[in-house]
Motif scaffolding. Structure first.
Motif, PDB file in Angstrom:
ATOM      1  N   THR A  14       3.666  -3.700   8.217  1.00  0.00           N
ATOM      2  CA  THR A  14       3.277  -4.258   7.687  1.00  0.00           C
ATOM      3  C   THR A  14       1.831  -4.406   7.594  1.00  0.00           C
ATOM      4  O   THR A  14       1.127  -4.368   5.949  1.00  0.00           O
ATOM      5  CB  THR A  14       3.552  -6.303   7.732  1.00  0.00           C
ATOM      6  OG1 THR A  14       4.812  -6.395   7.800  1.00  0.00           O
ATOM      7  CG2 THR A  14       2.912  -7.003   6.941  1.00  0.00           C
ATOM      8  N   GLU A  15       0.547  -4.014   8.770  1.00  0.00           N
ATOM      9  CA  GLU A  15      -0.548  -4.139   8.712  1.00  0.00           C
ATOM     10  C   GLU A  15      -0.893  -2.937   8.112  1.00  0.00           C
ATOM     11  O   GLU A  15      -2.229  -2.310   7.294  1.00  0.00           O
ATOM     12  CB  GLU A  15      -0.934  -3.641   9.873  1.00  0.00           C
ATOM     13  CG  GLU A  15      -0.728  -5.491  10.426  1.00  0.00           C
ATOM     14  CD  GLU A  15      -2.369  -5.618  11.777  1.00  0.00           C
ATOM     15  OE1 GLU A  15      -1.980  -4.418  12.395  1.00  0.00           O
ATOM     16  OE2 GLU A  15      -1.285  -6.554  12.696  1.00  0.00           O
ATOM     17  N   ASP A  16      -0.503  -1.919   7.857  1.00  0.00           N
ATOM     18  CA  ASP A  16      -0.372  -0.274   7.618  1.00  0.00           C
ATOM     19  C   ASP A  16      -0.113  -0.718   5.794  1.00  0.00           C
ATOM     20  O   ASP A  16      -0.718  -0.346   5.551  1.00  0.00           O
ATOM     21  CB  ASP A  16       0.293   0.183   8.048  1.00  0.00           C
ATOM     22  CG  ASP A  16       0.020   0.769   9.541  1.00  0.00           C
ATOM     23  OD1 ASP A  16      -0.943   0.716   9.880  1.00  0.00           O
ATOM     24  OD2 ASP A  16       0.863   1.450  10.293  1.00  0.00           O
ATOM     25  N   HIS A  17       0.714  -1.298   5.854  1.00  0.00           N
ATOM     26  CA  HIS A  17       1.044  -1.154   4.379  1.00  0.00           C
ATOM     27  C   HIS A  17      -0.469  -1.867   3.378  1.00  0.00           C
ATOM     28  O   HIS A  17      -0.504  -1.795   2.115  1.00  0.00           O
ATOM     29  CB  HIS A  17       1.982  -2.298   4.174  1.00  0.00           C
ATOM     30  CG  HIS A  17       2.895  -2.103   2.590  1.00  0.00           C
ATOM     31  ND1 HIS A  17       2.975  -1.140   1.248  1.00  0.00           N
ATOM     32  CD2 HIS A  17       2.635  -3.310   2.324  1.00  0.00           C
ATOM     33  CE1 HIS A  17       3.181  -1.319   0.513  1.00  0.00           C
ATOM     34  NE2 HIS A  17       2.648  -3.158   0.672  1.00  0.00           N
ATOM     35  N   ILE A  18      -0.547  -3.216   4.212  1.00  0.00           N
ATOM     36  CA  ILE A  18      -1.676  -4.231   3.962  1.00  0.00           C
ATOM     37  C   ILE A  18      -2.789  -2.962   3.450  1.00  0.00           C
ATOM     38  O   ILE A  18      -4.039  -2.951   2.377  1.00  0.00           O
ATOM     39  CB  ILE A  18      -1.708  -5.819   4.468  1.00  0.00           C
ATOM     40  CG1 ILE A  18      -0.622  -6.068   4.465  1.00  0.00           C
ATOM     41  CG2 ILE A  18      -3.530  -5.992   4.372  1.00  0.00           C
ATOM     42  CD1 ILE A  18      -1.573  -7.732   5.174  1.00  0.00           C
ATOM     43  N   GLU A  19      -3.001  -2.604   4.366  1.00  0.00           N
ATOM     44  CA  GLU A  19      -4.460  -1.473   4.465  1.00  0.00           C
ATOM     45  C   GLU A  19      -4.176   0.171   3.138  1.00  0.00           C
ATOM     46  O   GLU A  19      -5.276   0.086   2.582  1.00  0.00           O
ATOM     47  CB  GLU A  19      -3.819  -0.613   6.007  1.00  0.00           C
ATOM     48  CG  GLU A  19      -5.604   0.542   6.464  1.00  0.00           C
ATOM     49  CD  GLU A  19      -5.491   1.137   7.595  1.00  0.00           C
ATOM     50  OE1 GLU A  19      -5.540   1.993   7.350  1.00  0.00           O
ATOM     51  OE2 GLU A  19      -5.529   0.064   8.536  1.00  0.00           O
ATOM     52  N   GLU A  20      -3.312   0.496   3.406  1.00  0.00           N
ATOM     53  CA  GLU A  20      -2.738   0.830   2.827  1.00  0.00           C
ATOM     54  C   GLU A  20      -3.478   0.763   0.726  1.00  0.00           C
ATOM     55  O   GLU A  20      -3.971   1.127   0.264  1.00  0.00           O
ATOM     56  CB  GLU A  20      -2.183   1.981   2.464  1.00  0.00           C
ATOM     57  CG  GLU A  20      -1.726   2.742   3.394  1.00  0.00           C
ATOM     58  CD  GLU A  20       0.107   3.133   3.194  1.00  0.00           C
ATOM     59  OE1 GLU A  20       0.754   2.902   3.048  1.00  0.00           O
ATOM     60  OE2 GLU A  20       0.329   3.908   5.095  1.00  0.00           O
ATOM     61  N   MET A  21      -2.700  -0.179   0.810  1.00  0.00           N
ATOM     62  CA  MET A  21      -2.444  -1.041  -0.849  1.00  0.00           C
ATOM     63  C   MET A  21      -4.178  -1.497  -0.546  1.00  0.00           C
ATOM     64  O   MET A  21      -4.628  -1.802  -2.409  1.00  0.00           O
ATOM     65  CB  MET A  21      -2.328  -2.528  -0.732  1.00  0.00           C
ATOM     66  CG  MET A  21      -0.303  -2.067  -0.339  1.00  0.00           C
ATOM     67  SD  MET A  21      -0.302  -1.400  -2.155  1.00  0.00           S
ATOM     68  CE  MET A  21      -0.451  -2.832  -3.800  1.00  0.00           C
ATOM     69  N   THR A  22      -5.403  -1.940   0.003  1.00  0.00           N
ATOM     70  CA  THR A  22      -6.627  -2.352   0.324  1.00  0.00           C
ATOM     71  C   THR A  22      -6.855  -1.642  -0.473  1.00  0.00           C
ATOM     72  O   THR A  22      -8.139  -1.014  -1.108  1.00  0.00           O
ATOM     73  CB  THR A  22      -7.102  -3.006   1.541  1.00  0.00           C
ATOM     74  OG1 THR A  22      -5.729  -4.491   0.813  1.00  0.00           O
ATOM     75  CG2 THR A  22      -7.623  -3.241   0.869  1.00  0.00           C
ATOM     76  N   SER A  23      -7.068   0.045   0.354  1.00  0.00           N
ATOM     77  CA  SER A  23      -7.971   1.287  -0.037  1.00  0.00           C
ATOM     78  C   SER A  23      -7.442   1.380  -1.472  1.00  0.00           C
ATOM     79  O   SER A  23      -8.578   2.030  -2.202  1.00  0.00           O
ATOM     80  CB  SER A  23      -6.711   1.861   0.714  1.00  0.00           C
ATOM     81  OG  SER A  23      -7.496   3.622   0.192  1.00  0.00           O
TER      82      SER A  23
END
Length: 99
Positions: A14-23
């Protein structure tokens, strides 16, 4: 139901997904600011032309840039998306999409 491969920690995923979406959101926001800046500068430089003319110029520049980026990713830098689908292709496509 069988699962192949190791079980991933859902919090890390989930943290990786949030980081990718923010980018991706930041890339899109920067791209939008760039296109609006190009339009505003063209309106300033091409004052005798109408707003629609400058909008069409921005659309032309955008189309040429996207075609060049897609060709670069497809033929030079990235893997061929039809034979090597996966995460590496998604990364290149996300960068092109952000533009």
């Amino acid at each position: 139901m069988c699962r192949s491969g190791p079980i991933r920690d859902s919090a890390a995923t989930t943290e990786d997904h949030i980081e990718e979406m923010t980018s991706l959101i930041l890339q899109v926001a920067c791209s939008l600011i760039g296109w609006i800046s190009l339009y505003a500068s063209l309106c300033g430089l091409n004052g005798r032309r109408g707003y629609e003319w400058n909008c069409r110029l921005v659309t032309l520049f955008h189309g040429v840039l996207i075609v060049c980026l897609s060709a670069y990713v497809g033929f030079i830098d990235g893997p061929w998306p039809f034979t090597d689908p996966g995460d590496s292709v998604k990364r290149h496509l996300a960068q092109t999409l952000g533009t």
